[in-house]
Scaffold this motif. Structure first.
Motif, PDB file in Angstrom:
ATOM      1  N   LEU A 238       0.837  -1.205   0.000  1.00  0.00           N
ATOM      2  CA  LEU A 238       0.000   0.000   0.000  1.00  0.00           C
ATOM      3  C   LEU A 238       0.866   1.248   0.000  1.00  0.00           C
ATOM      4  CD1 LEU A 238      -2.526  -1.186   2.740  1.00  0.00           C
ATOM      5  CD2 LEU A 238      -2.853  -1.274   0.270  1.00  0.00           C
ATOM      6  N   GLN A 239       0.553   2.162  -0.889  1.00  0.00           N
ATOM      7  CA  GLN A 239       1.300   3.428  -0.983  1.00  0.00           C
ATOM      8  C   GLN A 239       0.405   4.574  -0.516  1.00  0.00           C
ATOM      9  OE1 GLN A 239       2.535   4.714  -4.917  1.00  0.00           O
ATOM     10  NE2 GLN A 239       4.313   5.786  -4.067  1.00  0.00           N
ATOM     11  N   HIS A 240       0.931   5.345   0.433  1.00  0.00           N
ATOM     12  CA  HIS A 240       0.172   6.468   0.964  1.00  0.00           C
ATOM     13  C   HIS A 240      -0.005   7.537  -0.107  1.00  0.00           C
ATOM     14  CE1 HIS A 240      -1.004   9.766   3.653  1.00  0.00           C
ATOM     15  NE2 HIS A 240      -1.332   8.814   4.507  1.00  0.00           N
ATOM     16  N   LYS A 241      -1.205   8.106  -0.151  1.00  0.00           N
ATOM     17  CA  LYS A 241      -1.509   9.066  -1.213  1.00  0.00           C
ATOM     18  C   LYS A 241      -0.757  10.380  -1.061  1.00  0.00           C
ATOM     19  CE  LYS A 241      -6.138   7.201  -2.012  1.00  0.00           C
ATOM     20  NZ  LYS A 241      -7.601   7.461  -1.999  1.00  0.00           N
ATOM     21  N   GLU A 242      -0.369  10.732   0.156  1.00  0.00           N
ATOM     22  CA  GLU A 242       0.301  12.015   0.374  1.00  0.00           C
ATOM     23  C   GLU A 242       1.815  11.884   0.461  1.00  0.00           C
ATOM     24  OE1 GLU A 242      -1.381  14.041   3.674  1.00  0.00           O
ATOM     25  OE2 GLU A 242      -3.395  14.166   2.799  1.00  0.00           O
ATOM     26  N   ASN A 243       2.298  11.071   1.439  1.00  0.00           N
ATOM     27  CA  ASN A 243       3.752  10.987   1.605  1.00  0.00           C
ATOM     28  C   ASN A 243       4.410   9.956   0.691  1.00  0.00           C
ATOM     29  OD1 ASN A 243       3.359   8.415   2.834  1.00  0.00           O
ATOM     30  ND2 ASN A 243       3.159   9.373   4.847  1.00  0.00           N
TER      31      ASN A 243
ATOM     32  N   ALA B 133      14.034   6.387  -2.194  1.00  0.00           N
ATOM     33  CA  ALA B 133      14.076   7.777  -2.639  1.00  0.00           C
ATOM     34  C   ALA B 133      13.494   8.724  -1.593  1.00  0.00           C
ATOM     35  CB  ALA B 133      13.311   7.915  -3.953  1.00  0.00           C
ATOM     36  N   LEU B 134      12.560   8.197  -0.790  1.00  0.00           N
ATOM     37  CA  LEU B 134      11.918   9.036   0.231  1.00  0.00           C
ATOM     38  C   LEU B 134      12.652   9.022   1.564  1.00  0.00           C
ATOM     39  CD1 LEU B 134       8.218   7.987  -0.476  1.00  0.00           C
ATOM     40  CD2 LEU B 134       9.326  10.124  -1.158  1.00  0.00           C
ATOM     41  N   LEU B 135      13.148   7.842   1.945  1.00  0.00           N
ATOM     42  CA  LEU B 135      13.750   7.679   3.270  1.00  0.00           C
ATOM     43  C   LEU B 135      15.270   7.719   3.228  1.00  0.00           C
ATOM     44  CD1 LEU B 135      11.509   4.706   4.475  1.00  0.00           C
ATOM     45  CD2 LEU B 135      11.120   7.142   4.854  1.00  0.00           C
ATOM     46  N   GLY B 136      15.841   7.336   2.105  1.00  0.00           N
ATOM     47  CA  GLY B 136      17.290   7.177   2.042  1.00  0.00           C
ATOM     48  C   GLY B 136      17.652   5.768   2.477  1.00  0.00           C
ATOM     49  N   ASP B 137      18.680   5.239   1.909  1.00  0.00           N
ATOM     50  CA  ASP B 137      19.127   3.885   2.228  1.00  0.00           C
ATOM     51  C   ASP B 137      20.019   3.936   3.450  1.00  0.00           C
ATOM     52  OD1 ASP B 137      19.826   1.279   2.303  1.00  0.00           O
ATOM     53  OD2 ASP B 137      20.507   1.152   0.218  1.00  0.00           O
ATOM     54  N   VAL B 138      19.461   3.590   4.605  1.00  0.00           N
ATOM     55  CA  VAL B 138      20.223   3.639   5.861  1.00  0.00           C
ATOM     56  C   VAL B 138      21.386   2.664   5.826  1.00  0.00           C
ATOM     57  CG1 VAL B 138      20.073   3.336   8.351  1.00  0.00           C
ATOM     58  CG2 VAL B 138      18.149   4.339   7.104  1.00  0.00           C
ATOM     59  N   ALA B 139      21.190   1.557   5.129  1.00  0.00           N
ATOM     60  CA  ALA B 139      22.258   0.551   5.092  1.00  0.00           C
ATOM     61  C   ALA B 139      23.467   1.029   4.304  1.00  0.00           C
ATOM     62  CB  ALA B 139      21.718  -0.742   4.474  1.00  0.00           C
ATOM     63  N   ALA B 140      23.272   2.060   3.471  1.00  0.00           N
ATOM     64  CA  ALA B 140      24.376   2.528   2.629  1.00  0.00           C
ATOM     65  C   ALA B 140      25.172   3.658   3.273  1.00  0.00           C
ATOM     66  CB  ALA B 140      23.822   3.007   1.284  1.00  0.00           C
ATOM     67  N   LEU B 141      24.939   3.956   4.552  1.00  0.00           N
ATOM     68  CA  LEU B 141      25.692   5.011   5.227  1.00  0.00           C
ATOM     69  C   LEU B 141      27.159   4.633   5.349  1.00  0.00           C
ATOM     70  CD1 LEU B 141      23.191   5.930   8.086  1.00  0.00           C
ATOM     71  CD2 LEU B 141      23.690   7.265   6.029  1.00  0.00           C
ATOM     72  N   PRO B 142      28.075   5.583   5.345  1.00  0.00           N
ATOM     73  CA  PRO B 142      29.507   5.281   5.435  1.00  0.00           C
ATOM     74  C   PRO B 142      29.838   4.529   6.720  1.00  0.00           C
ATOM     75  CG  PRO B 142      29.144   7.564   4.777  1.00  0.00           C
ATOM     76  CD  PRO B 142      27.822   7.012   5.168  1.00  0.00           C
ATOM     77  N   LYS B 143      30.712   3.540   6.636  1.00  0.00           N
ATOM     78  CA  LYS B 143      31.080   2.740   7.798  1.00  0.00           C
ATOM     79  C   LYS B 143      31.856   3.569   8.817  1.00  0.00           C
ATOM     80  CE  LYS B 143      31.260  -1.630   5.276  1.00  0.00           C
ATOM     81  NZ  LYS B 143      32.089  -2.814   4.927  1.00  0.00           N
TER      82      LYS B 143
ATOM     83  N   GLU C 164      10.117  -2.796  -6.323  1.00  0.00           N
ATOM     84  CA  GLU C 164       9.709  -1.445  -6.710  1.00  0.00           C
ATOM     85  C   GLU C 164       9.379  -0.611  -5.473  1.00  0.00           C
ATOM     86  OE1 GLU C 164       6.457  -1.835  -9.380  1.00  0.00           O
ATOM     87  OE2 GLU C 164       7.671  -2.600 -11.055  1.00  0.00           O
ATOM     88  N   ALA C 165       8.747  -1.243  -4.475  1.00  0.00           N
ATOM     89  CA  ALA C 165       8.421  -0.541  -3.235  1.00  0.00           C
ATOM     90  C   ALA C 165       9.688  -0.130  -2.498  1.00  0.00           C
ATOM     91  CB  ALA C 165       7.548  -1.428  -2.351  1.00  0.00           C
ATOM     92  N   MET C 166      10.708  -0.977  -2.513  1.00  0.00           N
ATOM     93  CA  MET C 166      11.977  -0.614  -1.883  1.00  0.00           C
ATOM     94  C   MET C 166      12.599   0.592  -2.566  1.00  0.00           C
ATOM     95  SD  MET C 166      13.975  -4.080  -0.695  1.00  0.00           S
ATOM     96  CE  MET C 166      14.033  -4.845  -2.315  1.00  0.00           C
ATOM     97  N   ASP C 167      12.526   0.638  -3.887  1.00  0.00           N
ATOM     98  CA  ASP C 167      13.078   1.775  -4.620  1.00  0.00           C
ATOM     99  C   ASP C 167      12.317   3.063  -4.296  1.00  0.00           C
ATOM    100  OD1 ASP C 167      14.900   0.074  -5.782  1.00  0.00           O
ATOM    101  OD2 ASP C 167      13.700  -0.261  -7.596  1.00  0.00           O
ATOM    102  N   ILE C 168      10.996   2.956  -4.177  1.00  0.00           N
ATOM    103  CA  ILE C 168      10.186   4.141  -3.853  1.00  0.00           C
ATOM    104  C   ILE C 168      10.561   4.670  -2.472  1.00  0.00           C
ATOM    105  CG2 ILE C 168       7.845   4.950  -3.370  1.00  0.00           C
ATOM    106  CD1 ILE C 168       6.855   2.973  -5.495  1.00  0.00           C
ATOM    107  N   ASN C 169      10.645   3.779  -1.508  1.00  0.00           N
ATOM    108  CA  ASN C 169      10.969   4.207  -0.147  1.00  0.00           C
ATOM    109  C   ASN C 169      12.414   4.673  -0.025  1.00  0.00           C
ATOM    110  OD1 ASN C 169       8.382   3.740   0.768  1.00  0.00           O
ATOM    111  ND2 ASN C 169       8.837   1.720   1.618  1.00  0.00           N
TER     112      ASN C 169
END
Length: 248
Positions: free
Chosen positions: A123-128, A208-218, A201-206
């Motif tokens: 489910l994708q929220h209509k606003e955020n 772009a909105l949330l940022g990939d926390v796992a990809a932060l610099p070590k 596809e849902a992971m890609d959408i989120n």
């Protein structure tokens, strides 16, 4: 001559039908001796019914008419106002919904346990525009899985099956945050592949909105951990608000 006299004076054998009437008419004849089927007579002297089957049909019609005339009305003792039930999905668009069977891994007993059979949705929220996963058990509509599709989630085949997928998530189906390992099984390979495609596809959408926390610099693990915790808390509040049905 003597023999003739003896013959004439010899006793004659009794007539076995004499008791049925002097005229010899047997079986209720009219004296002619012929067998006849007369009009039926009522048993035990009761008068014969006139009209035969027509009388019975008339009785059925009368009974049917009496039933139609009954127009009794029963009113409830208590009047209840109609209440609109909300599912929490009114402000979301469905990206995919598929029938499946969901499992959860029980770490204490080291075994998979069935969560239920039902419909799994993205489910994708209509606003955020954020996408979450929701699975309700059929008939009871109890929530069995409810979490944000986090970027970087690994979707793996379960035991080499091309109809099942396994992933881990921070879930809120029980009304509180818990880390769960899920497995979902579909009826066909096509449905399993469709789910995988929509999940990615849902992971890609989120992402772009949330940022990939796992990809932060070590090198900045402490800051990354704080950012991940803050992000998880924010997502927890959003998902918890939508968990309108709690699993007992």
């Amino acid at each position: 001559m003597a023999d003739a006299a003896e013959t004439s004076t010899a006793p004659q054998p009794a007539n076995p039908f004499a008791a049925l009437g002097s005229s010899g008419a047997a079986f209720g004849g009219a004296g002619t001796g012929a067998f006849s089927f007369g009009a039926p007579t009522a048993a035990f002297g009761a008068p014969a019914k006139e009209g035969g089957e027509e009388g019975e049909e008339g009785g059925d019609d009368a009974a049917a008419g009496a039933e139609e005339e009954c127009q009794a009305e029963f009113k409830p003792l208590v009047q209840l106002d109609e209440v609109e039930a909300k599912s929490g999905e009114e402000e979301e668009d469905t990206l995919v919904d598929l029938k499946c069977k969901l499992y959860r891994f029980d770490g204490e007993n080291n075994e998979w346990k069935e969560r239920g059979l039902g419909i799994i949705k993205l489910l994708q929220h209509k606003e955020n525009k954020k996408v979450r996963l929701l699975m309700r058990q059929e008939k009871t509509l109890k929530i069995r899985a409810n979490h944000i599709v986090m970027p970087g989630t690994k979707l793996q085949e379960h035991s080499g099956s091309d109809k099942a997928w396994v992933w881990s998530a921070v879930d809120f189906a029980e009304g509180k945050q818990s880390i769960e390992l899920f497995a979902v099984r579909f009826g066909t390979v096509e449905k399993a592949q469709e789910y995988k495609k929509k999940f990615e596809e849902a992971m890609d959408i989120n992402a772009a909105l949330l940022g990939d926390v796992a990809a932060l610099p070590k090198a900045d693990e402490e800051a990354g951990g704080a950012a991940a915790e803050a992000e998880a808390e924010e997502l927890a509040k959003e998902v918890e608000e939508k968990a309108t049905t709690k699993d007992e």
